[in-house]
Motif scaffolding. Sequence first.
Motif, short mmCIF file in Angstrom:
data_model
loop_
_atom_site.label_atom_id
_atom_site.label_comp_id
_atom_site.label_asym_id
_atom_site.label_seq_id
_atom_site.Cartn_x
_atom_site.Cartn_y
_atom_site.Cartn_z
N PHE A 171 124.04 76.80 93.32
CA PHE A 171 123.06 76.47 92.28
C PHE A 171 123.76 75.87 91.08
N ARG A 172 124.82 76.51 90.62
CA ARG A 172 125.53 76.02 89.45
C ARG A 172 126.19 74.67 89.71
N THR A 173 126.77 74.52 90.89
CA THR A 173 127.43 73.25 91.23
C THR A 173 126.44 72.10 91.31
N LEU A 174 125.32 72.33 91.99
CA LEU A 174 124.30 71.29 92.10
C LEU A 174 123.74 70.91 90.74
N LEU A 175 123.50 71.90 89.90
CA LEU A 175 122.96 71.63 88.57
C LEU A 175 123.93 70.81 87.73
N LYS B 270 104.95 73.53 96.26
CA LYS B 270 104.21 73.58 97.53
C LYS B 270 104.44 72.36 98.41
N THR B 271 104.90 71.24 97.84
CA THR B 271 105.08 70.02 98.63
C THR B 271 106.31 70.07 99.53
N LEU B 272 107.19 71.07 99.34
CA LEU B 272 108.43 71.12 100.09
C LEU B 272 108.29 71.81 101.45
N TYR B 273 107.23 72.54 101.67
CA TYR B 273 107.11 73.31 102.91
C TYR B 273 107.02 72.42 104.15
N PRO B 274 106.26 71.31 104.14
CA PRO B 274 106.28 70.43 105.31
C PRO B 274 107.66 69.84 105.58
N VAL B 275 108.40 69.56 104.52
CA VAL B 275 109.76 69.00 104.67
C VAL B 275 110.68 70.03 105.32
N LEU B 276 110.61 71.26 104.86
CA LEU B 276 111.47 72.32 105.40
C LEU B 276 111.02 72.73 106.80
N ALA B 277 109.72 72.61 107.08
CA ALA B 277 109.21 72.96 108.41
C ALA B 277 109.72 72.01 109.48
N GLU B 278 110.11 70.81 109.08
CA GLU B 278 110.72 69.88 110.05
C GLU B 278 112.08 70.37 110.50
N SER C 61 111.66 68.46 92.64
CA SER C 61 111.54 68.69 94.09
C SER C 61 112.85 68.44 94.83
N SER C 62 113.55 67.39 94.47
CA SER C 62 114.78 67.06 95.20
C SER C 62 115.86 68.10 94.96
N PHE C 63 115.92 68.64 93.74
CA PHE C 63 116.91 69.68 93.45
C PHE C 63 116.59 70.95 94.25
N VAL C 64 115.33 71.36 94.23
CA VAL C 64 114.94 72.58 94.95
C VAL C 64 115.14 72.41 96.45
N ARG C 65 114.83 71.22 96.95
CA ARG C 65 115.06 70.94 98.39
C ARG C 65 116.53 71.10 98.74
N ASP C 66 117.41 70.53 97.92
CA ASP C 66 118.85 70.64 98.18
C ASP C 66 119.32 72.08 98.04
N LEU C 67 118.68 72.84 97.16
CA LEU C 67 119.04 74.25 96.99
C LEU C 67 118.65 75.06 98.22
N CYS C 68 117.56 74.66 98.87
CA CYS C 68 117.06 75.39 100.04
C CYS C 68 117.77 75.01 101.33
N SER C 69 118.43 73.87 101.35
CA SER C 69 119.10 73.43 102.58
C SER C 69 120.45 72.84 102.23
N SER C 70 121.41 73.07 103.09
CA SER C 70 122.77 72.57 102.87
C SER C 70 123.36 72.17 104.21
N GLU C 71 124.62 71.74 104.18
CA GLU C 71 125.28 71.37 105.43
C GLU C 71 125.43 72.57 106.36
N ASN C 72 125.32 73.78 105.79
CA ASN C 72 125.44 75.00 106.61
C ASN C 72 124.09 75.47 107.15
N GLY C 73 123.03 74.77 106.79
CA GLY C 73 121.72 75.14 107.29
C GLY C 73 120.77 75.57 106.19
N LEU C 74 119.63 76.08 106.57
CA LEU C 74 118.61 76.51 105.62
C LEU C 74 118.98 77.84 104.96
N GLU C 75 118.56 77.99 103.71
CA GLU C 75 118.73 79.25 103.00
C GLU C 75 117.50 80.14 103.14
N TYR C 76 116.40 79.58 103.61
CA TYR C 76 115.15 80.29 103.84
C TYR C 76 114.58 80.91 102.57
#
Length: 346
Positions: A32-36, A290-298, A269-284
């Motif tokens: 979180f701190r690094t991305l910010l 609310k617009t990010l759930y279809p993106v993460l569901a993929e 949205s783009s920051f939160v999306r990157d926070l929820c997913s990384s090269e190691n996978g989803l953080e769940y």
Amino acid sequence: MAAEKTVDVKSLKDDSPIIFYTFEYLSDSSRFRTLLEERFRSTGHTRRIEFRYWDCYHEIPDTDGDIYVYDACTMSALVDKGIIRVLPEIIDTSRVFEWILDRSRIRGKIYGFPFMTCTNVLICRKKDYTPVNNIFEIEGGLSAPLKSMIGYYSVLAFCNYQDSGEGSIDVVKRIFKAIGGREAFEDSKLDAEKVIDRFRSGKCRYLLGFTENLRFLDREEYVVQLANLSDSPVNEMPLFMTDFISMGYSTSGEKLLDCLDIMEIVTDSSFVRDLCSSENGLEYMLPADKTLYPVLAELDPVYEQLYDLVSDENNGIFRYGSNFYEEFDLRKEYLLDVIQSMEDDY
């Protein structure tokens, strides 16, 4: 006589750092701190950010902060103690679940912007799942971080029951028994791998935890449902623990504008999306967006289940009163005494 020198105070540039109080209960707080920091620099900002670790659940922060990130259960206390300020409604919150926005105001005013939420859920392998309405119907064993969460479980149970409080004690006792009694209780902490391992190894059918626990589990199909900490067939008051970002009272001038830019980054949205997913996978984690759930569901269809949980307009925010720091840990100590007084063969 030499002419007196005058200084235009307004012309002096304030290059003091942004004092950023953040807590460590995001699934990957260092990321979180690094991305910010990366986003802040990429937008042309040069002001230094001084991150300070703060355990919002147990410590009242100093009042010198410019930005505070915290769990909403402490929001009323932070407002009452004059630590965070009312914010202008200038950040786009159109993508945030309406129930989060509606139930995070204090006396009709906005003191923080939400970016992440979470809730206590029951996780079960789909192949092992038998529908349960509440914590008392669980069969096949349970693993839960009871020792760390005992105070929260009791308050959530109080809200689920909406009674005088006796039911919340019964819930704590029920979880204590379901996890295996006293020996298991000593290892039932949030940071204890044994809580996850007991479920992952198949020693119990259900895991009472957070959606973030899914990242530690094998890739299988899981059923995820809200935990009903009562003996009622329906959870009448589902509560979510929600992460907010707020501004301190002392911030002014150019720094205030920089802090508003940071808030826009964290809620983007783009920051939160990157926070929820990384090269190691989803953080769940569960975005407030609310617009990010279809993106993460993929990436994992389980997010379709998670969206169903979070999108319910009957949901509420877990918020304690302004006396959180004076009372909450005392509640936990009382419940620990209850556990210690229980018979070993309960």
